[in-house]
Write an enzyme that holds these catalytic residues in place. Structure first.
Site, short mmCIF file in Angstrom:
data_model
loop_
_atom_site.label_atom_id
_atom_site.label_comp_id
_atom_site.label_asym_id
_atom_site.label_seq_id
_atom_site.Cartn_x
_atom_site.Cartn_y
_atom_site.Cartn_z
N HIS A 74 0.83 -1.21 0.00
CA HIS A 74 0.00 0.00 0.00
C HIS A 74 0.86 1.26 0.00
O HIS A 74 0.67 2.16 -0.83
CB HIS A 74 -0.91 -0.01 1.24
CG HIS A 74 -1.79 1.19 1.34
ND1 HIS A 74 -3.08 1.20 0.86
CD2 HIS A 74 -1.58 2.43 1.88
CE1 HIS A 74 -3.62 2.39 1.09
NE2 HIS A 74 -2.73 3.15 1.70
N GLU A 75 1.81 1.30 0.91
CA GLU A 75 2.64 2.50 1.01
C GLU A 75 3.59 2.62 -0.19
O GLU A 75 3.91 3.73 -0.62
CB GLU A 75 3.45 2.47 2.32
CG GLU A 75 2.60 2.44 3.58
CD GLU A 75 1.61 3.58 3.67
OE1 GLU A 75 1.87 4.65 3.08
OE2 GLU A 75 0.57 3.40 4.33
N HIS A 99 1.87 4.59 -2.87
CA HIS A 99 1.99 6.03 -2.65
C HIS A 99 3.39 6.53 -3.05
O HIS A 99 3.53 7.54 -3.74
CB HIS A 99 1.76 6.37 -1.17
CG HIS A 99 0.35 6.17 -0.71
ND1 HIS A 99 -0.74 6.59 -1.41
CD2 HIS A 99 -0.13 5.59 0.44
CE1 HIS A 99 -1.84 6.29 -0.74
NE2 HIS A 99 -1.50 5.67 0.38
#
Length: 380
Positions: free
Chosen positions: A33-34, A37
């Protein structure tokens, strides 16, 4: 003493049997997920100050050539990417005074000075990568193991069940559920299990002719694949090997990818449908759990084999992706909501309104976390 050590450190004990699988599952989902980003943010020319797995005190880390601090922190219940100009790990909007303190070089790569599309793409990339992770896992699983299926046949009808009341008979074949065509018995289960209390229309093939009946699924306590007690909606039909004719569908790499995309789409749709029903009180509250429940499920999956643990990663990744897209600050969906408003009105949301939104959103998020912790410890 030996018994205590065995209880903690054997493969059936707490550390190796539960804690390690839990950290593996959570770390993979959070990291992906990170990383979404981070990668899209860097691609958009945004500076990154820190990439963290976990919160709280730093355990260890290093700085890369771009000045980003990569670190592992003590509380492994999440993570964050902190961009240049962010006021906190939730990428909250800096005030005018804070922006003025940035150097010209920092202002050029600061997150909040970027065009809307770059900010939106960077924020959306986190949940997107969660969905891509699920697709990747399913693609590998389908490529290696195929997909076992049963024909959508009725072998038995439970006495007094909604199916019996609707007139469904042994030997019937499901053709469609509420207009959605079905090809396997799993398709029928998927379309029924999240619709407790809803009147559904079933198209059945009987003696070469299509028959339409209506039944209302009822909640029934069952055990899932990991042995947990769950409540799912059923109509009371049973399949078996004799009429179900079990087989394994094998896939080429491209076919596996297509099947994985379809499976992920169904998981997203099912999770979204569950959350909608949960909000209006039509789902069992015990279906939602927090870190303790995830840890328990991780341990159970690990005992069944590594492939089960990887499948849990895929399903949890879908859930994390959807939760982060909810339009609630400080979640990713809350940021996207602010950007949508900014795009429509062609000016940023005021600092006061944004602050109020963050406070209200944080209250909701903390309330939800408290709810799932309560479920884990006392509620279910």
């Amino acid at each position: 003493m030996n018994e205590i050590l065995h209880a903690f450190f054997s493969t059936q004990g707490f550390v190796l049997g539960t804690l390690v699988p839990f950290l593996f599952v959570l770390t993979v989902v959070v990291f992906v997920h990170e990383m979404g980003h981070y990668l899209v943010g860097r691609w958009c020319g945004i500076g990154v100050k820190a990439f963290s797995i976990g919160f709280g005190p730093e355990l260890f880390g290093f700085n890369d050539s771009h000045g980003t601090r990569w670190k592992l922190c003590a509380i492994p219940l999440g993570g964050y990417v902190k961009f240049v100009g962010d006021m906190s790990v939730t990428s909250s909007q800096p005030g005018t005074e804070e922006l003025e303190k940035l150097t010209d070089a920092e202002r050029e790569v600061a997150f909040h000075t970027q065009p809307i599309w770059k900010r939106a793409a960077t924020v959306f990339a986190g949940p997107l990568f969660n969905f891509l992770l699920t697709i990747a896992v399913f693609t590998v699983m389908f490529s290696l193991y195929g997909r076992p299926v049963l024909e959508p046949m009725v072998a038995q009808v439970t006495a007094g069940s909604p199916a019996e009341k609707a007139g469904i008979l042994p030997g019937d074949r499901f053709v469609a559920v509420n207009g959605s065509k079905v090809e396997t018995f799993a398709d029928v289960q998927r379309l029924v299990q999240g619709r407790g209390g809803d009147s559904l229309t079933f198209t059945m093939l009987r003696d070469g002719k299509e028959v339409t009946v209506t039944a209302t699924p009822e909640l029934m306590e069952q055990k899932d694949a990991l042995g947990n007690k769950i409540k799912v909606a059923v109509i009371g039909v049973v399949n078996n090997k004799d009429v179900g004719q079990p087989r394994v569908i094998t896939y080429s790499p491209i076919g596996a990818l297509g099947a994985a995309v379809e499976q992920t789409g169904q998981a997203i749709q099912g999770t979204g449908h569950f959350l909608q029903r949960f909000v209006v009180g039509r789902e069992d509250k015990c279906q939602l759990g927090g870190p303790i429940k995830i840890a328990k499920m991780s341990g159970q999956a690990a005992k069944l084999g590594f492939e089960w643990l990887v499948q849990l990663v895929a399903l949890l990744s879908v859930g994390i992706g959807i939760l982060n897209l909810l339009p609630i600050p400080p979640l990713d969906g809350g940021h996207l909501l602010f950007y949508a408003i900014e795009a429509v009105f062609r000016r940023p949301v005021s600092e006061r309104m944004m602050e109020m939104g963050y406070r209200a959103g944080l209250f909701l998020v903390l309330g939800f976390m408290g709810f799932v912790f309560w479920n884990d410890l006392f509620g279910c």
